[in-house]
Write an enzyme that holds these catalytic residues in place. Structure first.
Site, PDB file in Angstrom:
ATOM      1  N   LYS A   1       6.029  -6.403  -1.033  1.00 41.94           N
ATOM      2  CA  LYS A   1       6.177  -5.692   0.351  1.00 41.94           C
ATOM      3  C   LYS A   1       6.664  -6.666   1.326  1.00 41.94           C
ATOM      4  O   LYS A   1       7.437  -6.410   2.293  1.00 41.94           O
ATOM      5  CB  LYS A   1       4.644  -5.565   0.728  1.00 41.94           C
ATOM      6  CG  LYS A   1       4.308  -4.104  -0.156  1.00 41.94           C
ATOM      7  CD  LYS A   1       2.622  -3.945  -0.136  1.00 41.94           C
ATOM      8  CE  LYS A   1       2.242  -2.945  -1.194  1.00 41.94           C
ATOM      9  NZ  LYS A   1       0.717  -2.646  -0.905  1.00 41.94           N
TER      10      LYS A   1
ATOM     11  N   GLN B   1      -4.354  -5.149   1.174  1.00 36.46           N
ATOM     12  CA  GLN B   1      -4.167  -4.868  -0.236  1.00 36.46           C
ATOM     13  C   GLN B   1      -5.519  -4.294  -0.799  1.00 36.46           C
ATOM     14  O   GLN B   1      -6.220  -5.142  -0.977  1.00 36.46           O
ATOM     15  CB  GLN B   1      -3.370  -5.985  -0.795  1.00 36.46           C
ATOM     16  CG  GLN B   1      -3.017  -5.587  -2.249  1.00 36.46           C
ATOM     17  CD  GLN B   1      -1.963  -4.743  -2.233  1.00 36.46           C
ATOM     18  OE1 GLN B   1      -0.993  -4.456  -1.369  1.00 36.46           O
ATOM     19  NE2 GLN B   1      -2.045  -3.731  -3.421  1.00 36.46           N
TER      20      GLN B   1
ATOM     21  N   ASP C   1      -0.738   2.329   5.684  1.00 36.49           N
ATOM     22  CA  ASP C   1      -1.166   3.076   4.516  1.00 36.49           C
ATOM     23  C   ASP C   1      -1.502   4.407   4.179  1.00 36.49           C
ATOM     24  O   ASP C   1      -1.516   5.061   3.223  1.00 36.49           O
ATOM     25  CB  ASP C   1      -1.842   2.112   3.664  1.00 36.49           C
ATOM     26  CG  ASP C   1      -1.491   0.979   2.788  1.00 36.49           C
ATOM     27  OD1 ASP C   1      -0.418   1.221   2.395  1.00 36.49           O
ATOM     28  OD2 ASP C   1      -2.380   0.016   2.778  1.00 36.49           O
TER      29      ASP C   1
HETATM   30  C1  BQF Z   1       8.614  -0.533 -10.159  1.00 40.60           C
HETATM   31  C2  BQF Z   1      -0.253  -0.026  -6.773  1.00 40.60           C
HETATM   32  C3  BQF Z   1      -2.298   1.028  -8.349  1.00 40.60           C
HETATM   33  C4  BQF Z   1      -3.043   0.215  -7.597  1.00 40.60           C
HETATM   34  C5  BQF Z   1      -2.677  -0.384  -6.361  1.00 40.60           C
HETATM   35  C6  BQF Z   1       8.101  -1.460  -7.848  1.00 40.60           C
HETATM   36  C7  BQF Z   1       5.771  -1.724  -7.350  1.00 40.60           C
HETATM   37  C8  BQF Z   1       5.353  -1.016  -8.542  1.00 40.60           C
HETATM   38  C9  BQF Z   1       6.101  -0.819  -9.250  1.00 40.60           C
HETATM   39  C10 BQF Z   1       4.677  -1.929  -6.345  1.00 40.60           C
HETATM   40  C11 BQF Z   1       1.049  -0.187  -6.409  1.00 40.60           C
HETATM   41  C12 BQF Z   1       2.028   0.493  -7.215  1.00 40.60           C
HETATM   42  C13 BQF Z   1       1.314  -0.829  -5.293  1.00 40.60           C
HETATM   43  C14 BQF Z   1       7.863  -0.971  -9.282  1.00 40.60           C
HETATM   44  C15 BQF Z   1       2.643  -1.187  -4.824  1.00 40.60           C
HETATM   45  C16 BQF Z   1       3.332   0.340  -6.563  1.00 40.60           C
HETATM   46  O1  BQF Z   1       9.712  -0.961 -10.062  1.00 40.60           O
HETATM   47  O2  BQF Z   1       8.182   0.554 -11.065  1.00 40.60           O
HETATM   48  C17 BQF Z   1       7.085  -1.561  -6.955  1.00 40.60           C
HETATM   49  O3  BQF Z   1       4.766  -2.983  -5.800  1.00 40.60           O
HETATM   50  N1  BQF Z   1       3.705  -1.164  -5.941  1.00 40.60           N
HETATM   51  C18 BQF Z   1       0.270  -1.432  -4.427  1.00 40.60           C
HETATM   52  O4  BQF Z   1       0.351  -1.948  -3.569  1.00 40.60           O
HETATM   53  O5  BQF Z   1      -1.107  -1.161  -4.851  1.00 40.60           O
HETATM   54  C19 BQF Z   1      -1.396  -0.784  -6.060  1.00 40.60           C
HETATM   55  C20 BQF Z   1      -0.649   0.769  -7.979  1.00 40.60           C
END
Ligand code: BQF
Length: 277
Positions: free
Chosen positions: A51, A95, A118
């Protein structure tokens, strides 16, 4: 089979955001996202890093708060209150998940709905459910953008969402409904799950079980969107869909990684740049 390239589409969106942010800057308006991480969960640390990197790319200022694992709920709420009252902060992101001593609901409720990038605040959820303007949750909003920018028709199609979480399943169903799909939500207590999934023109998997959706759930020619993200031993990523098993059955599918994940980040940037819309 068409591979839906979330990486490329997210890049396109980040480029649009970058332009928007630059235009705002030329009017003297800067965008700033406050990013709060409590503790040092490895996955959360990676997500927060993604992020902050996207903020840098798009020109959004990010203010990072890295709090100790032992931070109390009171301390976190005090920080949120301070950020709510700062006019130079446009978005506040906490987060998730949070350590056990902090109640997620109390934290989400404390964020001003006008800074809720969010889209988790009950006011944002309410706005979505009655079709008012408001922040959309990033992952479901990202799925809609993926479908639209891939030229996949949503209106009139049968969409099955597997999973009913507040973060993905429920808002996903509402967004597909808003796009005029005929929507079914399935979950752990659904009877004849396979048969219901097999009816879908668009099948969205947000169950949280690695590779659970194999070809026995998928109608020939269906579009399959994989929202899951799991780290297998080794550290290879996989989704809720058994990609290798379904790839010859589907008309289009998102990979993991490089599908929905990058879209989540891009839509967060869009929310930060555009505000409540
Ligand atoms: C990719 C998330 C579960 C629980 C809390 C790129 C992200 C992930 C994968 C990423 C996720 C999942 C995020 C890829 C943010 C997605 O290339 O496939 C980016 O950073 N995510 C989160 O903040 O909290 C989570 C999944």
């Amino acid at each position: 089979m068409k591979l839906i390239d979330g990486k490329a589409i997210s890049q396109q969106i980040k480029d649009e955001v970058k332009e928007k942010v630059a235009a705002l800057k030329s009017e003297g308006k800067e965008r700033t996202l406050a990013v709060i991480l409590v503790g040092n969960d490895p996955a959360s640390t990676v997500y927060v890093g993604n992020k902050k990197k996207a903020c840098e790319y798009t020109g959004i200022r990010s203010e990072s708060y890295e709090l100790d694992e032992s931070t109390s709920q009171e301390e976190l709420l005090a920080l949120i209150d301070k950020l709510n009252n700062r006019e130079d902060i446009n978005g506040i992101l906490v987060q998730l998940p949070l350590p056990a001593q902090i109640e997620e609901k109390a934290v989400i409720n404390a964020i001003s709905p006008e800074k809720d990038v969010d889209g988790f605040h009950p006011v944002s959820v309410g706005r979505l459910s009655i079709g008012e303007k408001g922040f959309l949750p990033c992952t479901p909003a990202g799925v809609i953008e993926l479908l639209k920018r891939s030229g996949i028709e949503i209106a009139g199609k049968r969409c099955v969402v597997v999973g009913r979480s507040n973060i993905v399943g429920k808002p996903m169903a509402l967004l597909m409904l808003r796009e005029n799909a005929t929507v079914t939500i399935c979950h752990s207590r659904t009877e004849n799950l396979k048969e219901v999934c097999k009816q879908a023109d668009i099948l969205i998997a947000a169950v949280g079980k690695p590779k659970m959706i194999d070809r026995s759930y998928v109608r020939e020619g269906a579009v399959v969107i994989d929202v899951g993200i799991h780290r297998l031993e080794g550290k290879k990523l996989c989704g809720d869909v058994d990609f290798e098993d379904v790839k010859d059955v589907v008309s289009a599918i998102t990979p993991v990684p490089g599908g929905v994940g990058p879209m989540t980040i891009a839509m967060l940037m869009k929310n930060c740049a555009e505000g409540v819309h």
